[in-house]
Design a protein around this motif. Structure first.
Motif, PDB file in Angstrom:
ATOM      1  N   TYR A  42       1.011  -1.205  -0.024  1.00 13.97           N
ATOM      2  CA  TYR A  42      -0.068  -0.009  -0.015  1.00 13.97           C
ATOM      3  C   TYR A  42       0.954   1.121  -0.037  1.00 13.97           C
ATOM      4  CZ  TYR A  42      -3.566   3.208   1.678  1.00 13.97           C
ATOM      5  OH  TYR A  42      -4.457   4.253   1.599  1.00 13.97           O
ATOM      6  N   THR A  43       2.056   1.279   0.738  1.00 14.73           N
ATOM      7  CA  THR A  43       2.821   2.322   0.888  1.00 14.73           C
ATOM      8  C   THR A  43       3.482   2.585  -0.402  1.00 14.73           C
ATOM      9  OG1 THR A  43       3.114   1.951   3.217  1.00 14.73           O
ATOM     10  CG2 THR A  43       4.724   3.344   2.283  1.00 14.73           C
ATOM     11  N   SER A  46       1.081   3.992  -2.723  1.00 11.84           N
ATOM     12  CA  SER A  46       0.940   5.644  -2.827  1.00 11.84           C
ATOM     13  C   SER A  46       1.999   6.246  -3.404  1.00 11.84           C
ATOM     14  CB  SER A  46       1.097   5.879  -1.428  1.00 11.84           C
ATOM     15  OG  SER A  46       2.269   5.755  -0.654  1.00 11.84           O
ATOM     16  N   SER A 109      -8.254   5.091  -2.015  1.00  9.95           N
ATOM     17  CA  SER A 109      -6.887   5.794  -1.872  1.00  9.95           C
ATOM     18  C   SER A 109      -6.215   5.977  -3.207  1.00  9.95           C
ATOM     19  CB  SER A 109      -5.972   4.666  -1.099  1.00  9.95           C
ATOM     20  OG  SER A 109      -6.421   4.423   0.268  1.00  9.95           O
ATOM     21  N   TRP A 113      -5.617   9.922  -3.934  1.00 10.21           N
ATOM     22  CA  TRP A 113      -4.174  10.195  -4.325  1.00 10.21           C
ATOM     23  C   TRP A 113      -4.214  11.072  -5.957  1.00 10.21           C
ATOM     24  CZ3 TRP A 113      -2.777   4.742  -2.837  1.00 10.21           C
ATOM     25  CH2 TRP A 113      -2.474   4.881  -1.643  1.00 10.21           C
ATOM     26  N   GLY A 131       1.621  11.575  -0.692  1.00  9.36           N
ATOM     27  CA  GLY A 131       0.953  10.307  -1.002  1.00  9.36           C
ATOM     28  C   GLY A 131       1.446   9.421   0.342  1.00  9.36           C
ATOM     29  N   GLY A 135      -1.491   8.122   2.997  1.00 12.34           N
ATOM     30  CA  GLY A 135      -1.491   6.464   3.062  1.00 12.34           C
ATOM     31  C   GLY A 135      -1.317   5.874   4.541  1.00 12.34           C
TER      32      GLY A 135
END
Length: 156
Positions: A42-43, A46, A109, A113, A131, A135
């Motif tokens: 997920y990071t 982002s 998300s 973003w 981002g 996140g």
């Protein structure tokens, strides 16, 4: 390598505890390691959405967007599936709730973003920080919410 007296296993266990890791079991895979992988995905996702040129520098020959999305979906879905408040639901419903939550977080998300990227200055550094910051905030808010819901169930 484990020693004959078994102390090698204890050394490994203490190192894992110092690093904040859990022994690898089926349960820890579903509750800890797969969600941790999802958090990393997920990071990275982002950064990929907010600063695609950075990810292209790391992976110049391959678009990893779908890999990051799948990692995020699996990690988030596993995290939701193992929560206390859904344990009493039938397995098919648990899966449905987990998939729905994972999709809402991930695609919501990406949309967020995209909007943020259109309003922040076109600086790669600012985009990356925005981002990752948003996140991390969403992950913290989401996990806090699920912990709160789990505590409500435990009180009954």
């Amino acid at each position: 390598m484990a020693r004959a007296d078994g102390s090698g296993d204890a050394d490994c266990s203490s190192i894992m505890k110092k690093l904040g890791l859990q022994p690898i079991t089926r349960c820890s895979l579903a509750k800890f390691y797969v969600p941790a992988f999802g958090t990393a995905s997920y990071t990275a996702m982002s950064m990929n959405v907010m600063n695609p040129s950075l990810v292209v520098k790391v992976f110049p020959k391959r678009d990893i967007t779908n890999v990051l999305l799948v990692g995020t979906l699996v990690g988030t879905g596993s995290y939701i599936y193992t929560r206390e408040h859904v344990k009493s639901a039938p397995q098919s419903i648990r899966i449905l709730y987990s998939v729905t939550g994972a999709v809402l977080l991930s695609l919501g998300s990406v949309l967020m973003w995209a909007v943020i990227r259109s309003v922040v200055p076109p600086s790669p550094t600012i985009c990356t920080i925005a981002g990752i910051g948003t996140g991390v905030a969403l992950l913290k808010i989401g996990s806090s919410y699920l912990e709160f819901v789990d505590k409500q169930i435990a009180k009954k």
